[in-house]
Design an enzyme around this catalytic site. Sequence first.
Site, PDB file in Angstrom:
ATOM      1  CD  GLU A 153      -3.095  -0.206   0.063  1.00 29.03           C
ATOM      2  OE1 GLU A 153      -3.149   0.161  -1.126  1.00 29.03           O
ATOM      3  OE2 GLU A 153      -3.702  -1.200   0.497  1.00 29.03           O
ATOM      4  CB  THR A 168       4.582   0.424  -2.585  1.00 32.01           C
ATOM      5  OG1 THR A 168       3.447  -0.376  -2.916  1.00 32.01           O
ATOM      6  CG2 THR A 168       5.007   0.141  -1.166  1.00 32.01           C
ATOM      7  N   GLY A 214     -17.048   5.483  -2.911  1.00 28.16           N
ATOM      8  CA  GLY A 214     -16.313   6.079  -1.786  1.00 28.16           C
ATOM      9  C   GLY A 214     -15.740   5.044  -0.840  1.00 28.16           C
ATOM     10  N   GLY A 273     -13.256   2.982  -1.620  1.00 30.71           N
ATOM     11  CA  GLY A 273     -11.850   2.695  -1.927  1.00 30.71           C
ATOM     12  C   GLY A 273     -11.664   1.384  -2.661  1.00 30.71           C
ATOM     13  CB  SER A 278     -10.541   0.798  -7.825  1.00 30.92           C
ATOM     14  OG  SER A 278      -9.386   0.976  -7.096  1.00 30.92           O
ATOM     15  CG  ASP A 290      -6.441   2.131  -7.554  1.00 29.91           C
ATOM     16  OD1 ASP A 290      -5.748   1.336  -6.897  1.00 29.91           O
ATOM     17  OD2 ASP A 290      -6.843   3.220  -7.110  1.00 29.91           O
TER      18      ASP A 290
HETATM   19  C1  GLA Z   1      -5.189   4.788  -4.122  1.00 27.79           C
HETATM   20  C2  GLA Z   1      -4.444   5.121  -5.412  1.00 27.79           C
HETATM   21  C3  GLA Z   1      -3.442   4.016  -5.764  1.00 27.79           C
HETATM   22  C4  GLA Z   1      -2.549   3.672  -4.581  1.00 27.79           C
HETATM   23  C5  GLA Z   1      -3.379   3.457  -3.319  1.00 27.79           C
HETATM   24  C6  GLA Z   1      -2.529   3.275  -2.096  1.00 27.79           C
HETATM   25  O1  GLA Z   1      -5.994   3.668  -4.322  1.00 27.79           O
HETATM   26  O2  GLA Z   1      -5.351   5.307  -6.468  1.00 27.79           O
HETATM   27  O3  GLA Z   1      -2.686   4.415  -6.886  1.00 27.79           O
HETATM   28  O4  GLA Z   1      -1.583   4.662  -4.395  1.00 27.79           O
HETATM   29  O5  GLA Z   1      -4.263   4.532  -3.078  1.00 27.79           O
HETATM   30  O6  GLA Z   1      -1.789   2.105  -2.195  1.00 27.79           O
END
Ligand code: GLA
Length: 407
Positions: free
Chosen positions: A41, A43, A132, A134, A136, A182
């Site tokens: 995460e 990275t 919302g 997370g 994606s 993502d």
């Molecule tokens: C979000 C971003 C990704 C990544 C994560 C954290 O999802 O869109 O690119 O940086 O946070 O790992």
Amino acid sequence: MSVLQKAMPDPGGMAAQFRELFGDEKPRLFFAPGRVNLIGEHTDHEGGHVFPCAISFGIWALAAARPGEVVRLCSLNFEEEGVVEAPLRGVEFDSARGWANYPLGVIRVLEDHGHALSSGLDVLFWGNLPEGAGLSSSAAIEVLTARAANDLFGLGLDGVELAVLSQEAENKFIGVQCGIMDQFASSMGRKDHAILLDCAKLDYRYAPLALDGGRGPQSRPCRLVITNSNVPHSLASSEYNLRRQKCEAALADIARVRPVQNLCELTMEEFDAVKDAIRTPEALRRARHAVTENTRTLRAVKALESGDLWAFGRLMRESHLSLRDDYQVTIPELDALAELAWAQPGVVGSRMTGGGFGGCTISIVEEAAVEAFIREVGESYAKRTGRMASFYVTDTSDGARRVTDEP
Ligand code: GLA
């Protein structure tokens, strides 16, 4: 507490709605999945490794080329907003167009890269990714648009190119400086696998996600359980950009004492040798997370590939602690969910997933323990935070694809 079931759209019903909105065209059905990151995460933007998988929740689109120079978009998730119309060429971000900026950004980036669509386009979207959370949803709608355009207009782009262009749409059109993870996971996912992606080189390989019990003595069949804190990740983009700035500051400081392209190229020993060059304690903590998390990700994938799912789970926990203490992107609700999960029998591993500041945790849970996990974690979370969690027991999925010629 709620448990979302995987629901497929009714393609017949969607086609009828498509015809009602856009007339008698012959649309094709496409799907792009959301993603959950298992480890690695924060990275991706530091040139490190990530280990996400595509999930069975995602977004569907019925799409057809249409004559003329207009794009018409509608989403059944935002039905009250009706059909959004935009010019095919040179489209600009417009906040009044709301959600439609995501697909429009992709159309614009395709044009900027010499892949302009040869005519207009009609698309009807429908998704079952919680917004919302997370998982994606924005990457999924971008990749879905790119995949549909590629197919309908014969653009000849491969899945990696579609992911990179979708990321560019998010960075430049939407203005969120996300990394590649993502979009890559949504485009390139493979069922029953997670993707080990080197974000500096875009080298990747698939690792089988052996949740069927594996080879270890402790192993029993497991499931992936996503728990939504139901705290929308609203601070996510401002705090995200701040975290990136601190990492950049750390990198610039390190570059004064040794040549370095990105933080994640450093091993732990190399980092320890140069870390005193980092001028603020905050930048030091952020950089330390990037380096340790990258190392953890590689160790975790090794453990998984050698059949030791429980070692993988222990590294998930370490990842959460580093995101809490060094990167500081967890919030009390995410910490509560992770801690409650760690205390449950049959939990192999659990951590926050995604950008942080809200959103979800991902847990690997023995199948026989899933029901109790949902009950116990749900009840204790409500007591501790006054909020209701939602649980999604998910399968992995292939990446974005055409589902049928005609529904
Ligand atoms: C979000 C971003 C990704 C990544 C994560 C954290 O999802 O869109 O690119 O940086 O946070 O790992």
